[in-house]
Each structure stands twice: as structure tokens, then as C-alpha cells.
Design a protein around this motif. Structure first.
Motif, PDB file in Angstrom:
ATOM      1  N   LEU A  31     -22.620  10.733 -12.818  1.00 52.24           N
ATOM      2  CA  LEU A  31     -23.164   9.478 -13.328  1.00 52.24           C
ATOM      3  C   LEU A  31     -24.681   9.548 -13.480  1.00 52.24           C
ATOM      4  N   LEU A  32     -25.338  10.172 -12.517  1.00 50.82           N
ATOM      5  CA  LEU A  32     -26.794  10.330 -12.599  1.00 50.82           C
ATOM      6  C   LEU A  32     -27.186  11.212 -13.777  1.00 50.82           C
ATOM      7  N   ASP A  33     -26.339  12.170 -14.109  1.00 51.98           N
ATOM      8  CA  ASP A  33     -26.615  13.072 -15.221  1.00 51.98           C
ATOM      9  C   ASP A  33     -26.714  12.315 -16.541  1.00 51.98           C
ATOM     10  N   PHE A  34     -26.118  11.116 -16.577  1.00 50.05           N
ATOM     11  CA  PHE A  34     -26.160  10.300 -17.790  1.00 50.05           C
ATOM     12  C   PHE A  34     -27.019   9.048 -17.605  1.00 50.05           C
ATOM     13  N   GLY A  35     -27.883   9.083 -16.592  1.00 51.27           N
ATOM     14  CA  GLY A  35     -28.881   8.030 -16.431  1.00 51.27           C
ATOM     15  C   GLY A  35     -28.412   6.744 -15.791  1.00 51.27           C
ATOM     16  N   ALA A  36     -27.260   6.761 -15.136  1.00 47.59           N
ATOM     17  CA  ALA A  36     -26.736   5.535 -14.545  1.00 47.59           C
ATOM     18  C   ALA A  36     -27.529   5.108 -13.311  1.00 47.59           C
ATOM     19  N   GLU A  37     -27.459   3.834 -13.015  1.00 46.98           N
ATOM     20  CA  GLU A  37     -28.010   3.273 -11.772  1.00 46.98           C
ATOM     21  C   GLU A  37     -26.870   3.288 -10.745  1.00 46.98           C
ATOM     22  N   VAL A  38     -26.928   4.214  -9.822  1.00 45.07           N
ATOM     23  CA  VAL A  38     -25.796   4.453  -8.919  1.00 45.07           C
ATOM     24  C   VAL A  38     -25.986   3.746  -7.577  1.00 45.07           C
ATOM     25  N   TRP A  39     -24.948   2.997  -7.186  1.00 37.03           N
ATOM     26  CA  TRP A  39     -24.894   2.362  -5.874  1.00 37.03           C
ATOM     27  C   TRP A  39     -23.686   2.935  -5.133  1.00 37.03           C
ATOM     28  N   VAL A  40     -23.867   3.227  -3.868  1.00 36.26           N
ATOM     29  CA  VAL A  40     -22.783   3.762  -3.040  1.00 36.26           C
ATOM     30  C   VAL A  40     -22.601   2.852  -1.839  1.00 36.26           C
ATOM     31  N   VAL A  41     -21.363   2.458  -1.576  1.00 34.41           N
ATOM     32  CA  VAL A  41     -21.076   1.616  -0.423  1.00 34.41           C
ATOM     33  C   VAL A  41     -19.990   2.268   0.422  1.00 34.41           C
ATOM     34  N   ALA A  42     -20.280   2.449   1.714  1.00 39.06           N
ATOM     35  CA  ALA A  42     -19.328   3.048   2.656  1.00 39.06           C
ATOM     36  C   ALA A  42     -19.936   2.959   4.060  1.00 39.06           C
ATOM     37  N   PRO A  43     -19.090   2.862   5.086  1.00 42.90           N
ATOM     38  CA  PRO A  43     -19.616   2.813   6.466  1.00 42.90           C
ATOM     39  C   PRO A  43     -20.248   4.129   6.894  1.00 42.90           C
ATOM     40  N   CYS A  44     -19.856   5.220   6.229  1.00 41.23           N
ATOM     41  CA  CYS A  44     -20.425   6.534   6.523  1.00 41.23           C
ATOM     42  C   CYS A  44     -20.735   7.226   5.199  1.00 41.23           C
ATOM     43  N   ILE A  45     -22.007   7.522   4.952  1.00 38.36           N
ATOM     44  CA  ILE A  45     -22.423   8.130   3.693  1.00 38.36           C
ATOM     45  C   ILE A  45     -23.108   9.457   3.981  1.00 38.36           C
ATOM     46  N   GLN A  46     -22.670  10.505   3.317  1.00 42.38           N
ATOM     47  CA  GLN A  46     -23.209  11.829   3.618  1.00 42.38           C
ATOM     48  C   GLN A  46     -24.694  11.928   3.247  1.00 42.38           C
ATOM     49  N   GLU A  47     -25.346  12.878   3.898  1.00 43.47           N
ATOM     50  CA  GLU A  47     -26.796  13.000   3.820  1.00 43.47           C
ATOM     51  C   GLU A  47     -27.317  13.186   2.397  1.00 43.47           C
ATOM     52  N   SER A  48     -26.625  13.996   1.587  1.00 39.69           N
ATOM     53  CA  SER A  48     -27.101  14.263   0.232  1.00 39.69           C
ATOM     54  C   SER A  48     -27.204  12.991  -0.599  1.00 39.69           C
ATOM     55  N   LEU A  49     -26.331  12.028  -0.341  1.00 37.47           N
ATOM     56  CA  LEU A  49     -26.374  10.757  -1.047  1.00 37.47           C
ATOM     57  C   LEU A  49     -27.478   9.865  -0.492  1.00 37.47           C
ATOM     58  N   ARG A  50     -27.579   9.813   0.832  1.00 35.04           N
ATOM     59  CA  ARG A  50     -28.587   8.955   1.462  1.00 35.04           C
ATOM     60  C   ARG A  50     -30.008   9.387   1.105  1.00 35.04           C
ATOM     61  N   GLU A  51     -30.224  10.680   0.949  1.00 37.14           N
ATOM     62  CA  GLU A  51     -31.579  11.186   0.708  1.00 37.14           C
ATOM     63  C   GLU A  51     -31.962  11.232  -0.770  1.00 37.14           C
ATOM     64  N   ASN A  52     -31.031  10.888  -1.637  1.00 37.83           N
ATOM     65  CA  ASN A  52     -31.331  10.885  -3.065  1.00 37.83           C
ATOM     66  C   ASN A  52     -32.027   9.569  -3.435  1.00 37.83           C
ATOM     67  N   PRO A  53     -33.287   9.622  -3.852  1.00 36.70           N
ATOM     68  CA  PRO A  53     -34.028   8.399  -4.159  1.00 36.70           C
ATOM     69  C   PRO A  53     -33.469   7.622  -5.350  1.00 36.70           C
ATOM     70  N   LYS A  54     -32.609   8.262  -6.149  1.00 40.73           N
ATOM     71  CA  LYS A  54     -32.043   7.597  -7.313  1.00 40.73           C
ATOM     72  C   LYS A  54     -30.781   6.802  -6.973  1.00 40.73           C
ATOM     73  N   ILE A  55     -30.342   6.895  -5.711  1.00 44.59           N
ATOM     74  CA  ILE A  55     -29.104   6.237  -5.301  1.00 44.59           C
ATOM     75  C   ILE A  55     -29.397   5.144  -4.286  1.00 44.59           C
ATOM     76  N   THR A  56     -28.800   3.978  -4.498  1.00 45.23           N
ATOM     77  CA  THR A  56     -28.889   2.875  -3.534  1.00 45.23           C
ATOM     78  C   THR A  56     -27.674   2.932  -2.633  1.00 45.23           C
ATOM     79  N   CYS A  57     -27.889   3.070  -1.339  1.00 39.46           N
ATOM     80  CA  CYS A  57     -26.786   3.205  -0.384  1.00 39.46           C
ATOM     81  C   CYS A  57     -26.638   1.943   0.466  1.00 39.46           C
ATOM     82  N   LEU A  58     -25.396   1.487   0.618  1.00 35.79           N
ATOM     83  CA  LEU A  58     -25.063   0.346   1.467  1.00 35.79           C
ATOM     84  C   LEU A  58     -24.159   0.849   2.581  1.00 35.79           C
ATOM     85  N   LEU A  59     -24.701   0.929   3.784  1.00 40.79           N
ATOM     86  CA  LEU A  59     -23.951   1.483   4.926  1.00 40.79           C
ATOM     87  C   LEU A  59     -23.086   0.403   5.568  1.00 40.79           C
ATOM     88  N   ARG A  60     -21.973   0.121   4.938  1.00 39.27           N
ATOM     89  CA  ARG A  60     -21.018  -0.873   5.445  1.00 39.27           C
ATOM     90  C   ARG A  60     -19.706  -0.734   4.683  1.00 39.27           C
TER      91      ARG A  60
END
Length: 239
Positions: A31-60
Motif C-alpha cells: 500500500l505504501l508503494d502506491f502512496g497510501a496513508e496506512v493505519w494499522v490497528v492491533a494489540p501487538c504490532i511488530q517493530e518494523s511497522l511501529r518504526e515506520n514514520p509513514k504508518i500510523t499505529c493504534l496499539l489496541r
């Protein structure tokens, strides 16, 4: 079932991924490869997603309210029932949804693709055989010119200029084909190449017009039209 291949604009479009594991990470990358605004929601999110400044993470845990501003959703949790429920909620709201490894809960699927600049070639097996889709992707990669994307971008930039000088689609097509071949051969093309192909197209059109004028002089406008209507042209046989 075969899926209809439809290309959509995802630049700055909010896409929600429910799930924070490796599968979610792969979908986010696409999705990022095509310029999307990516949001991820999960109680446990792996490090590569959390550390990506282009991704908004919701830890729940995922909540139905998360769908309110989403335009596209990926259900990638490790709970098939939750993925199914997310799919139902999305369908009710007419939001495209992909439930990983649950084809029956998908309204769209991710194809295997090769992307170079604005040029994208995608293949899919309709979810029946990812191996077959990956095979086709590798074959496409083998024949994909390295500078096709850059050349296509240049062609897009010169199109308005070419249209100023050439009226017909057939003329413009010949110019674009010539520029494409030049770009693939040389790695790029210059303004002088554009002018050269435009002049060639104009010259060819002048030749055709002069040939038509010569025939009109020979037979006369009214006589020429009568011959066409009667099915008898200057060559004698029916046209």
C-alpha cells in the motif's frame, strides 16, 4: 472466479490494516508503494511497522469505529472469525476489503505486480494459486525494460505539447511510438527527438493530402464522390 482488473488511485487515501504481524507488514509495504496513508490497528504490532514514520499505529483491539474514515481495509488478524466480521462490516459500508487467506470474505485481492515509476503490470490467479501468479510476475520481470517507467513518465510530460501540433490520434500515436523506442534504446529522449517525430508525422500527412488533392483534380470533386458512391474508384475495381 476471475477478478476484474481495476486500477485505483491510492495516493493519500486512508487504508486500514487490522493486524500487526508479518502478513500485515507485507500488505502495508504494498500500500505504501502506491502512496497510501496506512493505519494499522492491533494489540501487538511488530517493530518494523511501529518504526515506520509513514504508518500510523493504534496499539489496541480493532473497533468498528476504525472504519469511519477508511477507504480500503485489510483484515489480517490471526482470528478468522474477526476477519470475517470485519469483512461483513466493510460490505455494509461499501468499503473494499481484503481478508487474508479468506477469499470468500474478500471484495478485492492483492495481485502480484511489477512496478516501475508510473508503469505497473499486475497478474492474479483469482486467489486460486499464488504460485502461478508469482510465476507470471517473474516472467514479466524478465522482459520489463529497466527504463520503461522513466520513458513513460517523459511521454506523459510531452503529450500536451504534441497535441498542439498534431490533430489526429493516428499521427500522435506514431510520435509516441517513435519516442518510446528512442527512450528504451537510449535511456531517454530529448526535445529534438520530439520535434523530429512531429515533423515526420506532419510530413506524412501532407503527402497524403497532396495525393488526395491530385485525385480530386483528375476526377473533379463531384465525379469523385459519384464514383465512391457507385463503388468505382480511380482504380477501376469496387472500393
Amino acid at each position: 472466479m476471475a477478478y476484474f482488473p481495476m486500477c485505483i488511485e491510492l495516493e493519500h487515501v486512508r487504508c486500514l490494516i487490522a493486524g500487526g504481524g508479518q502478513v500485515a507488514a507485507r500488505k502495508a509495504e504494498v500500500l505504501l508503494d502506491f502512496g497510501a496513508e496506512v493505519w494499522v490497528v492491533a494489540p501487538c504490532i511488530q517493530e518494523s511497522l511501529r518504526e515506520n514514520p509513514k504508518i500510523t499505529c493504534l496499539l489496541r483491539q480493532f473497533q468498528v469505529q476504525d472504519l469511519e474514515e477508511a477507504k480500503l481495509v485489510v483484515a489480517a488478524t490471526d482470528d478468522k472469525q474477526l476477519n470475517h466480521e470485519i469483512s461483513l462490516w466493510c460490505r455494509q459500508r461499501m468499503i473494499p476489503v481484503n481478508a487474508v487467506d479468506q477469499t470468500e470474505d474478500c471484495t478485492f485481492i492483492f495481485p502480484s505486480y511489477v512496478k516501475q515509476g508510473p508503469v505497473t503490470a499486475a497478474v492474479t490467479s483469482g486467489g486460486t494459486s499464488p504460485v502461478a501468479a508469482q510465476y507470471l510476475k517473474r516472467r514479466i520481470e524478465e522482459i520489463f525494460p529497466r527504463n520503461l517507467g522513466a520513458t513513460a513518465r517523459l511521454l506523459g510530460q510531452v503529450r500536451p505539447y504534441v497535441k498542439k501540433f498534431l490533430d489526429t490520434e493516428a499521427q500522435r500515436k506514431k510520435v509516441y511510438e517513435g519516442l518510446l523506442e528512442t527512450g528504451l534504446l537510449k535511456g531517454t529522449f530529448a526535445q529534438e527527438d520530439v520535434e523530429r517525430f512531429i515533423k515526420a508525422a506532419e510530413g506524412e500527412m501532407k503527402k497524403r493530402n497532396s495525393g488526395l488533392e491530385g485525385r480530386e483534380e483528375e476526377y473533379g470533386d463531384s465525379n469523385w464522390n459519384q464514383r465512391i458512391q457507385a463503388g468505382n474508384g480511380p482504380d477501376g475495381a469496387g472500393l
